[in-house]
Structure formats: C-alpha cells, structure tokens
Design an enzyme around this catalytic site. Structure first.
Site, short mmCIF file in Angstrom:
data_model
loop_
_atom_site.label_atom_id
_atom_site.label_comp_id
_atom_site.label_asym_id
_atom_site.label_seq_id
_atom_site.Cartn_x
_atom_site.Cartn_y
_atom_site.Cartn_z
N SER A 1 0.87 -1.22 0.14
CA SER A 1 -0.18 -0.04 0.07
C SER A 1 1.08 1.28 -0.07
O SER A 1 2.00 1.20 0.44
CB SER A 1 -0.83 -0.07 1.13
OG SER A 1 -1.64 1.13 1.46
N TYR B 1 -2.42 -1.46 10.81
CA TYR B 1 -2.66 -2.27 9.36
C TYR B 1 -1.39 -1.54 8.47
O TYR B 1 -0.99 -2.52 7.79
CB TYR B 1 -4.05 -1.47 8.86
CG TYR B 1 -4.01 -1.52 7.23
CD1 TYR B 1 -4.28 -2.82 6.70
CD2 TYR B 1 -3.64 -0.43 6.45
CE1 TYR B 1 -4.28 -3.11 5.48
CE2 TYR B 1 -3.77 -0.55 5.22
CZ TYR B 1 -4.09 -1.65 4.72
OH TYR B 1 -4.04 -1.95 3.24
N LYS C 1 1.88 -3.82 6.54
CA LYS C 1 2.36 -3.84 5.42
C LYS C 1 3.89 -3.74 5.03
O LYS C 1 4.51 -4.22 4.48
CB LYS C 1 1.83 -2.87 4.50
CG LYS C 1 0.09 -2.93 4.17
CD LYS C 1 -0.06 -4.06 3.45
CE LYS C 1 -1.31 -4.40 3.21
NZ LYS C 1 -1.90 -5.64 2.69
#
Ligand code: NAD
Ligand code: UD1
Length: 338
Positions: free
Chosen positions: A124, A149, A153
């Site tokens: 992302s 979150y 990544k």
C-alpha cells in the site's frame, strides 16, 4: 500457467481473478470469506464464462494450505489475503499482526516447501508514511505507519526482502496500491464494505443511494488547492491489469521489484464528490467536518517505473471510476446480500 489467488473473493482479488481468466491463466482461488461472500465466485464465472478451482481455507492454516499445494500445480501466487480496516486495526492490533503477518509467513513457508517461489504481494502507498512528500517514488525510504494495518504492510515487505536475500531463486513483486475505487463495468462485482464505510468512495455512493444521510468531508484546511485531502484514485480494473503484468514478470525473472500502482494524478475530496454528482446525475449532500487523525494532505504516485518496466499504466479516468462505482452500487444496494 496456474496462479493461486489468496484472497481472490475480495474486492481487488475478484477483479484480478476476472482479468487472469480473461488472459487465459488457470486459477486457484483460496479465501476464508472473512471479508467476502461466496456469491462472488459465481459472478466471476458469469463475467468470464470460465471455471476455476476454489478452496475455503485460512492462509494461516499450514496443513490446509499444504493440501492445496499437493493437489494443484501452482506456478505463482498473488497474495491479497489480509485484513484492511485501518480503524479496526487500532482496536484489534493482534488480530491484524496474526492474520496479515503470520498469515503471510505461513503462506511463504508452504510455498517454499513446494518449491513455488514466485509471489505478487498487495502492499500500500501507506508505507510511504508522513515523512515523504508526494509524488511518492519507489526509491524513497519507507516511512512510519500511523496504524497497525500500515505497519503490517511494512513488516511483510521487509519479510519478503529478507526472504530474497536468503534465497535468490525467489521472484517477488511488491505492489504499492494508491486508492483503488470503481467496479467492474458489468456491475456484477465491486467493493462491499462491512458496516459503515471508512473510505471515501463507498461512503459517497452509499449517501447517493440513500443508505447514509450525508458525507462528512474530513478537513478543508489542508495545504491543497481547495483545502480538502488529495489522493491518487485508481480504477480497480486498471489495478487488476497491473497484476497481470506483475505476474508475467515474476514468472520470467527473479529478484524483488517494487511498483507504485497509481495514476500519478491527485484529486481532492470535493473534486471526487462533484465528479460523482455530475457523471451520475445524483445528489451527494456533504458537510465540512474536522480532519481525520492520521490523514496526510496529499498522496499521489509517481507511476513511471511500472510503465517503464511492466508496460502498464492506468487508462481509466475519474469519470469512469465514478460511473462504474454507481453502476455497481445501484445494482447491488446491499452489496452481495440479496
Ligand atoms: P478485501 O477485504 O475485499 O479482500 C481480502 C480478501 O482476503 C477477502 O476476501 C478476505 O475474506 C480474504 N482474507 C483475509 N484474510 C484471510 C486469510 N487469513 N485467509 C484467507 N483469506 C483471507 O480487501 P481488498 O480491498 O480486496 O484488498 C486486498 C489486499 O490489498 C489487502 O491485502 C489490502 O490490505 C491491500 N490493499 C487494499 C487497498 C484498498 O484500498 N482496498 C489499498 C492498499 C492495499
Ligand atoms: C485509507 C487509509 C490507508 C489505506 C487506504 C485504502 C487512513 C488514515 N488511511 O487511505 O491506510 O491504505 O485507506 O484502504 O485511514 N474522506 C472524507 N470523508 C470520509 C472518508 C474519507 O473526507 O468519510 C477523505 C479523507 O480525509 C481523505 C480522502 O477522503 O482525504 C480519502 O480517504 P480514504 O478513502 O479513507 O483513503 P486514504 O485516507 O487515502
């Protein structure tokens, strides 16, 4: 060539599965439906007129994953299987680390056991953090994520980099998505958020369809042309096509390659809302609200590397994204719920 799509029943995975089938790949979808519906699979078959294998399995379940690799000959994996709600990740960080990080480790271990060393991973733009300044380029140092979150990544990107350092037979593509929106033009598959959407486009379309009363525009005092946040929205079909190019590359060469998948153009919240209203002829009432914690003012890609090395660039514009989102929303006001 046979591709295992982990998380293939989800939003981006289902669109990518359609394009993989259209491009002639054999497909094995693995999903535990923690954020998707079995109905998606029939929709993929309806759109493509093609069949594929499906296994309901959690990627954290090594035994279950081994059985799939024993039964199927897999040439490469596209790994979408992850939890993605930023707010939820702050409330349930352990679930996010377990599902996203340990899930990826388990998947990679099983791949390694079966000699399958080719993977495309869904990263992302959030990995650029707030330290870098747009346009974001792949050569910039990874920043600090503002939520668990985003941290997952960064961890998974690092794990994949280390894996390649330990064994140069791996072929790894890290795809950093900007803001995927839109839906397949058939209106049969699209984004199906759980509960009240967090992201802008699903919120806008649920206001337009009357499920929600009014959009809150989070901040109009950012240093941007109209004061609202600027993002690089990318049509999910363009994003799916980027995966086809990335898979072709991992099938051909080893190494770790990082690609931004964005359009290279930023649009403000108000530009998105006005475009949505204009192309769809609908009203979207909104009010100005405080900034959302953790948001940056401006985020858009430099997408040159994907064009140079993969021959990929986004073709669909903001009008296409708004039209296709609305087509999906109108035809499926309750998502995949009947
Ligand atoms: P999604 O939730 O629609 O799809 C993810 C799919 O993975 C779902 O079908 C879910 O059921 C499945 N899944 C999750 N954990 C699993 C597990 N442990 N085992 C098996 N299946 C599992 O999300 P999406 O928008 O399609 O995103 C796909 C990937 O792209 C995610 O990793 C996400 O973090 C990443 N990403 C998404 C965006 C975005 O804006 N949508 C942006 C950047 C990155
Ligand atoms: C968010 C996540 C990011 C994740 C991405 C894709 C945060 C801080 N970031 O990115 O980690 O990778 O989604 O899932 O959550 N907006 C409103 N009103 C709303 C919703 C959004 O004004 O109701 C604004 C936001 O302030 C932002 C823009 O719309 O300026 C886009 O927001 P969103 O769609 O949530 O995406 P990101 O914040 O870019």
């Amino acid at each position: 060539m046979s591709i295992l799509v982990a998380g293939g029943a989800g939003y981006i995975g289902s669109h990518t599965s359609v394009e993989l089938l259209n491009a002639g790949y054999d497909l094995v979808i693995v999903d535990n439906y923690c954020n998707s519906s079995p109905l998606v699979l029939d929709r993929i078959k309806t759109i493509t007129g093609k069949d594929f294998k499906f296994y309901e399995c959690n990627i954290c379940n090594r035994e279950g994953m081994r059985k799939i690799f024993q039964q199927e000959k897999i040439d490469a994996v596209i790994h979408f299987a992850g939890l993605k709600a930023v707010g939820e990740s702050c409330v349930k960080p352990l679930e996010y680390y377990e599902n996203n990080v340990w899930g990826s480790v388990a998947l990679l271990e099983v791949m390694k056991e079966f000699g399958c060393k080719k993977i495309v991973f869904s990263s992302s733009a959030t990995v650029y953090g707030s330290e870098n300044k747009a346009p974001f380029v792949e050569t910039m140092p990874v920043g600090t994520a503002t939520n668990p979150y985003g941290t997952t990544k960064i961890y998974i990107e690092n794990i994949l980099q280390d894996l390649y350092k330990s064994d140069n037979e791996w072929s790894i593509s890290l795809l950093r998505y900007f803001n995927p929106i839109g839906a397949h033009p058939s209106g049969l598959i699209g984004e199906n958020p759980n509960g009240i959407p967090n992201n802008l486009m699903p919120y806008v379309s649920q206001v337009a369809v009357g499920k929600l009363a009014c959009l809150s525009v989070n901040g109009n005092d950012y240093p941007t042309p109209d004061g609202t946040g600027v993002r690089d929205y990318i049509h999910v079909v363009d994003l799916a096509l980027g995966h086809i190019k990335a898979v072709q590359r991992v099938l051909k060469k080893t190494g770790v390659d990082i690609y931004n998948l964005g359009t290279g153009k930023g649009y403000s919240v108000l530009e998105v809302v006005e475009t949505f209203k204009r192309v769809n002829g609908v009203d979207v009432p909104y009010k100005i609200a405080p900034r959302r914690p953790g948001d940056i003012a401006t985020c858009y890609a430099n997408a040159d590397k994907a064009y140079k090395e993969l021959g990929w660039k986004a073709e669909r514009n903001l009008e296409d994204m708004c039209r296709d989102t609305w087509n999906w929303q109108k035809k499926n006001p309750n998502g995949y719920e009947q």
